[in-house]
Enzyme design. Structure first.
Site, PDB file in Angstrom:
ATOM      1  N   CYS A  36     -10.399  39.778  48.460  1.00 57.69           N
ATOM      2  CA  CYS A  36     -10.244  40.525  47.215  1.00 57.69           C
ATOM      3  C   CYS A  36     -10.966  39.798  46.070  1.00 57.69           C
ATOM      4  O   CYS A  36     -12.182  39.834  46.000  1.00 57.69           O
ATOM      5  CB  CYS A  36      -8.760  40.760  46.923  1.00 57.69           C
ATOM      6  SG  CYS A  36      -8.440  42.035  45.674  1.00 57.69           S
ATOM      7  N   HIS A  62      -6.157  42.521  52.147  1.00 50.48           N
ATOM      8  CA  HIS A  62      -5.506  41.210  52.164  1.00 50.48           C
ATOM      9  C   HIS A  62      -4.908  40.875  53.537  1.00 50.48           C
ATOM     10  O   HIS A  62      -3.738  41.167  53.792  1.00 50.48           O
ATOM     11  CB  HIS A  62      -4.387  41.178  51.124  1.00 50.48           C
ATOM     12  CG  HIS A  62      -4.850  41.092  49.717  1.00 50.48           C
ATOM     13  ND1 HIS A  62      -4.818  39.921  48.999  1.00 50.48           N
ATOM     14  CD2 HIS A  62      -5.363  42.030  48.878  1.00 50.48           C
ATOM     15  CE1 HIS A  62      -5.281  40.134  47.766  1.00 50.48           C
ATOM     16  NE2 HIS A  62      -5.614  41.409  47.676  1.00 50.48           N
ATOM     17  N   GLU A 107      -3.829  38.112  54.613  1.00 49.34           N
ATOM     18  CA  GLU A 107      -2.725  37.148  54.521  1.00 49.34           C
ATOM     19  C   GLU A 107      -1.369  37.821  54.379  1.00 49.34           C
ATOM     20  O   GLU A 107      -0.331  37.184  54.574  1.00 49.34           O
ATOM     21  CB  GLU A 107      -2.964  36.171  53.363  1.00 49.34           C
ATOM     22  CG  GLU A 107      -2.705  36.695  51.968  1.00 49.34           C
ATOM     23  CD  GLU A 107      -3.846  37.497  51.377  1.00 49.34           C
ATOM     24  OE1 GLU A 107      -3.852  37.689  50.148  1.00 49.34           O
ATOM     25  OE2 GLU A 107      -4.746  37.946  52.139  1.00 49.34           O
TER      26      GLU A 107
END
Length: 235
Positions: A87, A196, A198
């Site tokens: 991002c 994302h 994560e």
């Protein structure tokens, strides 16, 4: 060997701790790095996390791309170290000219948050080798400046050279040209994407999938892929 993956924190980073946690879940050692340092502390790979570095002033990622540590990031990338920009980190990579193109305000002029379907276009990078080309995955997305742009010549070149790593599937949430969600450099060690990974590493805390709510763990493959890439390079 224990693989050490650095996560660089910038003023305004929001997802640095999440990235550190994802690295730990994947089986590597996260190393917190500060944007004002010139020391990568001997890490094996790097993550530039999401957030709103410097409040996204000028352009998203533009000021962060000039931070002191980015000189070391550029040198490490040139030497083949795996580097992932997530991002805002993707925005930094294009602003630092480590990846081609640019990122602009979403075409709908709204911040977008959704569990996003992607298709893996390139499974031969340091961060995608755990996938297969054509695989569909679900990764959370949250951005306001996620529209990927480039001129036609650049778009044709990255398409032809296999540098498109991910495309949006089903819905293009931000107007990215040719549905591009993430790209890689020619060498395959630097990858940037808007979604994302994560936030999709542990069942019960990931995105919703057709199997069950919050069951998505497709993001884990990004980090295990990098661990494997470092191990291969060290063998």
């Amino acid at each position: 060997m224990t693989v050490r993956i650095g996560v660089v924190t910038f003023p305004g980073s929001l997802d640095d701790r999440d990235a550190q946690r994802a690295i730990r879940v994947a089986g590597a050692e996260p190393v917190a790095l500060w944007h004002g340092s010139h020391d990568l502390e001997g890490v094996d790979a790097l993550v530039l996390p999401g957030g709103f570095s410097y409040g996204d002033y000028l352009r998203a990622g533009a000021i962060a791309a000039l931070s002191p540590i980015m000189a070391e990031v550029k040198d490490a990338a040139a030497a083949g170290m795996p580097v992932l920009g997530i991002c805002n980190g993707f925005q930094m990579l294009v602003e630092a000219h480590l990846l081609p193109g640019g990122l602009i305000r979403n075409d709908n002029q709204h911040f977008v948050r959704r569990d996003q379907r992607l298709i893996v276009e390139n499974a031969d990078t340091a961060w995608t080798s755990g996938f297969t080309a054509g695989q569909e995955i679900i990764i959370p997305l949250k951005n306001a400046d996620g529209g990927y742009i480039a001129n036609d010549e650049t778009l044709d070149r990255i398409e032809g050279e296999g540098q498109v790593a991910f495309r949006y599937l089903g819905v293009n949430p931000n107007g990215s040209l040719r549905d591009i969600a993430g790209i890689t450099n020619e060498r395959g060690n630097v990858v940037g994407l808007m979604p994302h990974p994560e936030h999709a590493v542990e069942a019960g805390f990931g995105p919703n999938t057709p199997a069950a709510m919050r069951s998505g763990v497709d993001g884990l493959n990004f980090f295990t892929s990098a661990i494997a890439a470092v191990a291969r390079a060290a063998a």
